[in-house]
Design a protein around this motif. Structure first.
Motif, PDB file in Angstrom:
ATOM      1  N   ASN A 113       0.893  -1.165   0.085  1.00  0.00           N
ATOM      2  CA  ASN A 113       0.023  -0.018  -0.043  1.00  0.00           C
ATOM      3  C   ASN A 113       0.790   1.147   0.011  1.00  0.00           C
ATOM      4  N   TYR A 114       2.105   1.359   0.541  1.00  0.00           N
ATOM      5  CA  TYR A 114       2.788   2.559   0.911  1.00  0.00           C
ATOM      6  C   TYR A 114       4.207   2.368   0.334  1.00  0.00           C
ATOM      7  N   TRP A 115       4.962   3.204   0.025  1.00  0.00           N
ATOM      8  CA  TRP A 115       6.213   2.903  -0.330  1.00  0.00           C
ATOM      9  C   TRP A 115       7.093   4.033   0.092  1.00  0.00           C
ATOM     10  N   GLY A 116       8.386   3.867   0.236  1.00  0.00           N
ATOM     11  CA  GLY A 116       9.417   4.967   0.601  1.00  0.00           C
ATOM     12  C   GLY A 116       9.788   5.445  -0.763  1.00  0.00           C
ATOM     13  N   GLN A 117      10.566   6.369  -0.740  1.00  0.00           N
ATOM     14  CA  GLN A 117      10.983   7.233  -1.753  1.00  0.00           C
ATOM     15  C   GLN A 117      12.339   6.466  -2.549  1.00  0.00           C
ATOM     16  N   GLY A 118      12.896   5.557  -1.849  1.00  0.00           N
ATOM     17  CA  GLY A 118      14.152   4.832  -2.321  1.00  0.00           C
ATOM     18  C   GLY A 118      15.167   5.676  -1.914  1.00  0.00           C
ATOM     19  N   THR A 119      16.359   4.674  -1.549  1.00  0.00           N
ATOM     20  CA  THR A 119      17.534   5.138  -1.312  1.00  0.00           C
ATOM     21  C   THR A 119      18.605   4.526  -1.965  1.00  0.00           C
ATOM     22  N   LEU A 120      19.739   4.937  -2.336  1.00  0.00           N
ATOM     23  CA  LEU A 120      20.722   4.507  -3.262  1.00  0.00           C
ATOM     24  C   LEU A 120      21.669   3.970  -2.492  1.00  0.00           C
ATOM     25  N   VAL A 121      22.179   2.655  -2.938  1.00  0.00           N
ATOM     26  CA  VAL A 121      23.226   1.941  -2.111  1.00  0.00           C
ATOM     27  C   VAL A 121      24.245   1.580  -3.181  1.00  0.00           C
ATOM     28  N   THR A 122      25.354   2.025  -3.188  1.00  0.00           N
ATOM     29  CA  THR A 122      26.398   1.693  -4.170  1.00  0.00           C
ATOM     30  C   THR A 122      27.397   0.987  -3.458  1.00  0.00           C
ATOM     31  N   VAL A 123      27.801  -0.220  -4.023  1.00  0.00           N
ATOM     32  CA  VAL A 123      28.904  -0.952  -3.330  1.00  0.00           C
ATOM     33  C   VAL A 123      30.104  -1.116  -4.292  1.00  0.00           C
ATOM     34  N   SER A 124      31.133  -0.546  -3.989  1.00  0.00           N
ATOM     35  CA  SER A 124      32.192  -0.085  -5.151  1.00  0.00           C
ATOM     36  C   SER A 124      33.634   0.052  -4.274  1.00  0.00           C
ATOM     37  N   SER A 125      34.532  -0.363  -4.779  1.00  0.00           N
ATOM     38  CA  SER A 125      35.841  -0.072  -4.199  1.00  0.00           C
ATOM     39  C   SER A 125      36.585   1.382  -5.166  1.00  0.00           C
TER      40      SER A 125
END
Length: 125
Positions: A113-125
């Motif tokens: 029913n409800y969603w957050g706005q999204g958050t970016l996760v970047t996994v990188s060296s």
């Protein structure tokens, strides 16, 4: 009514991040909570779902043993602890809340029913 996400960012492979979502305008303890992610060029995929009573319905095979979902109904918040992160975990992560979820529909974004706005996760060296 909203879910406010926080906690994303850049992390090195093998590192950890904790994502959180705070609900406002509704009481989260009446809802199952889910986490989804969407990598560039890919469809949104389910990561985890937890019932209103705290039972975990599933973790995606790709995150089992590394990610842990939790909820704090007193604070109206939900969290996703992510350990041993890999570059393939890079994605926008979304929190979601839904009522009446069961195992068979818990991976379906349309069931929430409800969603957050999204958050970016970047996994990188």
């Amino acid at each position: 009514v909203q879910l406010q996400a926080s906690g994303g960012g850049l992390v090195q492979p093998g590192g950890s991040l904790k994502l959180s979502c705070k609900a406002s305008g509704f009481t989260l303890d009446h809802y199952a909570i889910g986490w989804f992610r969407q990598a560039p060029g890919k469809e949104r995929e389910g990561v985890s779902c937890m019932t209103s009573s705290g039972v975990v319905l599933y973790y995606a095979d790709t995150v089992k043993g590394r990610f842990t979902a939790s909820r704090d109904n007193a604070k109206n918040t939900m969290s996703l602890q992510m350990n041993s992160l890999k570059p393939v975990d890079t994605a926008v992560y979304y929190c979601a809340a839904g009522r009446g979820l069961i195992t068979s529909n818990s991976r379906n974004p349309a069931a929430y029913n409800y969603w957050g706005q999204g958050t970016l996760v970047t996994v990188s060296s």
